[in-house]
Write a protein that holds these residues in place. Sequence first.
Motif, PDB file in Angstrom:
ATOM      1  N   TRP A 217       0.830  -1.210   0.000  1.00 37.97           N
ATOM      2  CA  TRP A 217       0.000   0.000   0.000  1.00 37.97           C
ATOM      3  C   TRP A 217       0.862   1.255   0.000  1.00 37.97           C
ATOM      4  CZ3 TRP A 217      -0.566   3.835   3.833  1.00 37.97           C
ATOM      5  CH2 TRP A 217      -1.585   4.767   3.579  1.00 37.97           C
ATOM      6  N   ARG A 218       1.950   1.247   0.779  1.00 35.43           N
ATOM      7  CA  ARG A 218       2.820   2.426   0.835  1.00 35.43           C
ATOM      8  C   ARG A 218       3.419   2.724  -0.539  1.00 35.43           C
ATOM      9  NH1 ARG A 218       4.406   0.150   5.837  1.00 35.43           N
ATOM     10  NH2 ARG A 218       6.298  -0.731   4.906  1.00 35.43           N
ATOM     11  N   THR A 219       3.661   1.673  -1.313  1.00 32.12           N
ATOM     12  CA  THR A 219       4.212   1.875  -2.657  1.00 32.12           C
ATOM     13  C   THR A 219       3.162   2.397  -3.630  1.00 32.12           C
ATOM     14  OG1 THR A 219       5.810   0.092  -2.342  1.00 32.12           O
ATOM     15  CG2 THR A 219       5.312   0.711  -4.615  1.00 32.12           C
ATOM     16  N   ALA A 220       1.932   1.901  -3.500  1.00 35.82           N
ATOM     17  CA  ALA A 220       0.912   2.149  -4.526  1.00 35.82           C
ATOM     18  C   ALA A 220      -0.060   3.272  -4.216  1.00 35.82           C
ATOM     19  CB  ALA A 220       0.116   0.866  -4.759  1.00 35.82           C
ATOM     20  N   THR A 221      -0.058   3.804  -2.989  1.00 41.81           N
ATOM     21  CA  THR A 221      -1.099   4.763  -2.603  1.00 41.81           C
ATOM     22  C   THR A 221      -0.944   6.123  -3.274  1.00 41.81           C
ATOM     23  OG1 THR A 221      -2.174   5.852  -0.732  1.00 41.81           O
ATOM     24  CG2 THR A 221       0.187   5.552  -0.575  1.00 41.81           C
ATOM     25  N   THR A 222      -2.090   6.759  -3.480  1.00 39.00           N
ATOM     26  CA  THR A 222      -2.121   8.132  -3.988  1.00 39.00           C
ATOM     27  C   THR A 222      -2.031   9.151  -2.854  1.00 39.00           C
ATOM     28  OG1 THR A 222      -4.536   8.070  -3.920  1.00 39.00           O
ATOM     29  CG2 THR A 222      -3.484   7.522  -6.009  1.00 39.00           C
ATOM     30  N   ILE A 223      -1.877   8.698  -1.635  1.00 39.83           N
ATOM     31  CA  ILE A 223      -1.754   9.498  -0.409  1.00 39.83           C
ATOM     32  C   ILE A 223      -3.100  10.033   0.052  1.00 39.83           C
ATOM     33  CG2 ILE A 223      -0.667  11.449   0.762  1.00 39.83           C
ATOM     34  CD1 ILE A 223       1.704  11.153  -1.089  1.00 39.83           C
ATOM     35  N   PHE A 224      -3.828  10.713  -0.815  1.00 36.93           N
ATOM     36  CA  PHE A 224      -5.157  11.216  -0.458  1.00 36.93           C
ATOM     37  C   PHE A 224      -6.205  10.644  -1.414  1.00 36.93           C
ATOM     38  CE2 PHE A 224      -2.435  14.887   0.865  1.00 36.93           C
ATOM     39  CZ  PHE A 224      -2.654  14.778   2.226  1.00 36.93           C
ATOM     40  N   GLY A 262     -12.898  13.412  -6.357  1.00 33.26           N
ATOM     41  CA  GLY A 262     -13.433  13.345  -4.999  1.00 33.26           C
ATOM     42  C   GLY A 262     -12.592  14.061  -3.976  1.00 33.26           C
ATOM     43  N   VAL A 263     -11.468  14.656  -4.396  1.00 35.23           N
ATOM     44  CA  VAL A 263     -10.583  15.373  -3.464  1.00 35.23           C
ATOM     45  C   VAL A 263     -10.887  16.861  -3.583  1.00 35.23           C
ATOM     46  CG1 VAL A 263      -8.190  15.796  -2.792  1.00 35.23           C
ATOM     47  CG2 VAL A 263      -8.837  13.586  -3.793  1.00 35.23           C
ATOM     48  N   ARG A 264     -11.488  17.421  -2.559  1.00 36.54           N
ATOM     49  CA  ARG A 264     -11.966  18.809  -2.638  1.00 36.54           C
ATOM     50  C   ARG A 264     -10.899  19.822  -2.249  1.00 36.54           C
ATOM     51  NH1 ARG A 264     -18.138  18.141  -0.100  1.00 36.54           N
ATOM     52  NH2 ARG A 264     -18.851  16.614  -1.668  1.00 36.54           N
ATOM     53  N   ILE A 271      -1.333  17.361  -4.600  1.00 40.02           N
ATOM     54  CA  ILE A 271      -0.446  16.270  -4.180  1.00 40.02           C
ATOM     55  C   ILE A 271      -0.786  14.987  -4.921  1.00 40.02           C
ATOM     56  CG2 ILE A 271       0.146  14.767  -2.235  1.00 40.02           C
ATOM     57  CD1 ILE A 271      -0.009  17.235  -0.435  1.00 40.02           C
ATOM     58  N   VAL A 272      -2.094  14.691  -5.050  1.00 39.72           N
ATOM     59  CA  VAL A 272      -2.516  13.488  -5.775  1.00 39.72           C
ATOM     60  C   VAL A 272      -2.028  13.552  -7.215  1.00 39.72           C
ATOM     61  CG1 VAL A 272      -4.490  12.194  -6.643  1.00 39.72           C
ATOM     62  CG2 VAL A 272      -4.502  13.051  -4.298  1.00 39.72           C
ATOM     63  N   GLU A 273      -2.174  14.709  -7.852  1.00 40.69           N
ATOM     64  CA  GLU A 273      -1.719  14.862  -9.233  1.00 40.69           C
ATOM     65  C   GLU A 273      -0.211  14.664  -9.336  1.00 40.69           C
ATOM     66  OE1 GLU A 273      -3.131  18.700 -10.293  1.00 40.69           O
ATOM     67  OE2 GLU A 273      -5.167  18.010 -10.774  1.00 40.69           O
ATOM     68  N   SER A 274       0.528  15.178  -8.330  1.00 40.87           N
ATOM     69  CA  SER A 274       1.980  15.019  -8.319  1.00 40.87           C
ATOM     70  C   SER A 274       2.372  13.551  -8.158  1.00 40.87           C
ATOM     71  CB  SER A 274       2.588  15.846  -7.185  1.00 40.87           C
ATOM     72  OG  SER A 274       3.976  15.631  -7.085  1.00 40.87           O
ATOM     73  N   VAL A 275       1.686  12.845  -7.259  1.00 42.84           N
ATOM     74  CA  VAL A 275       1.970  11.429  -7.052  1.00 42.84           C
ATOM     75  C   VAL A 275       1.707  10.640  -8.327  1.00 42.84           C
ATOM     76  CG1 VAL A 275       1.206   9.343  -5.830  1.00 42.84           C
ATOM     77  CG2 VAL A 275       1.567  11.459  -4.562  1.00 42.84           C
ATOM     78  N   GLU A 276       0.605  10.935  -8.994  1.00 46.95           N
ATOM     79  CA  GLU A 276       0.289  10.221 -10.231  1.00 46.95           C
ATOM     80  C   GLU A 276       1.347  10.477 -11.306  1.00 46.95           C
ATOM     81  OE1 GLU A 276      -4.105   9.194 -11.016  1.00 46.95           O
ATOM     82  OE2 GLU A 276      -4.083  11.350 -10.641  1.00 46.95           O
ATOM     83  N   SER A 277       1.822  11.699 -11.393  1.00 47.48           N
ATOM     84  CA  SER A 277       2.872  12.013 -12.365  1.00 47.48           C
ATOM     85  C   SER A 277       4.152  11.251 -12.050  1.00 47.48           C
ATOM     86  CB  SER A 277       3.153  13.521 -12.367  1.00 47.48           C
ATOM     87  OG  SER A 277       2.017  14.251 -12.788  1.00 47.48           O
ATOM     88  N   GLN A 278       4.477  11.151 -10.762  1.00 48.53           N
ATOM     89  CA  GLN A 278       5.664  10.392 -10.353  1.00 48.53           C
ATOM     90  C   GLN A 278       5.505   8.909 -10.682  1.00 48.53           C
ATOM     91  OE1 GLN A 278       6.953  11.343  -6.250  1.00 48.53           O
ATOM     92  NE2 GLN A 278       5.854  13.283  -6.491  1.00 48.53           N
TER      93      GLN A 278
END
Length: 385
Positions: A217-224, A262-264, A271-278
């Motif tokens: 999960w720590r590897t795959a999570t989007t954090i939020f 769903g992230v308001r 941050i989610v967008e940054s994680v996805e780009s990474q």
Amino acid sequence: MITLRVATKHDLDALQHIEKTCFTTDRLSKSRFKFYSEAQHAELIVAERALNTVPVELNATQPAPLQGETGMQVVGYGLLLLRRGTQLTRLYSIAVLPDARGLGVAEKLINSLGERALLRGKRFMRLEVAVSNIGAIALYNKLGFSQFGMYSDYYDDHTDALRMQKVLVPSKSLNAEAYPWYQQTTDFTCGPSALMMAMRALDSRYEMSQEKELSLWRTATTIFMMSGHGGCHPVGLALAAVNEGYSAKVIINQDVPLFVDGVRDPEKKAIVESVESQFILEARRKGISVDITDWHIEVIDQTLKAGGAVLCLISTYAFDKKKVPHWVAITGCDPHCYYLHDPDASDGQPVEYQHIPVAREDFMRLASYGTRKVRTLVLLKKSRG
């Protein structure tokens, strides 16, 4: 003569009498019978006979036979539960009074419930039966049920249960024991739990554990994600699988970001967008194929036929009317259905969440999340290395 009909509230006393007569443990209460008699996801029917056919009581201390709604004696019942959004039903309970056995009552009840299941679009009936109940097992075998597993320490008296299934329409048999199942231990780790099941299916030496569940999960999570802990991104799951020594491919029907609707909070969304780009950059470095294309179900068939494993993101709306993204493992397919292992069995018995049959014509609707209709697969195979 035995007749069948739908149970009503007027049968509650008779049903309770049958329950107390036939079972010493795991009894249904009168309130549960009332609930099931009114529930949309249940079929509760009773078997009855005319009072003049009841044998003369030899023991004057025995209670007189209880009457049902029609003035006849209720001598048995069958309770079938239907799982929303799937082809699956479960013969939850069946019982026949001792002095009515040998009349084919149980067989009539089961056959009638099968017909009612088909009328409601359900093609599979499952049940659990104590390993010591030889008579019931023989009846189920006669009626076309076949064993597909075992459930240890299932009943209150610690008896093991056989798991049996009957296909109500012709269908290819399911090799159910070949695919391992794991129950997620948190509300937010469906992704790594489904991933562990798939990796174990590909390599029986792979160990599934909570430690591994959280590490993945720590590897795959989007954090939020929405208001809670981060959900797992398909590319993140693919990266986690590659780190474990497997080959992975991702197919998504639209470009990233996927889960920001769903992230308001603007900062969390960024941050989610940054994680996805990474995730995308790291996938490129590791040679993981990420196809942005509108995939079709044939890719699932082809992957399974080739000996691979498939993870799919679904919406739980079809199951529980909650629009929640949820990862499952696809355990198999046949001309009628896809079969799913759902790692979240928090609301029921684990056996109800294994090899869940979903009709092919319903699958693409299930495998679609959110207003943007995100559809994504993670395809796995053993690494050549």
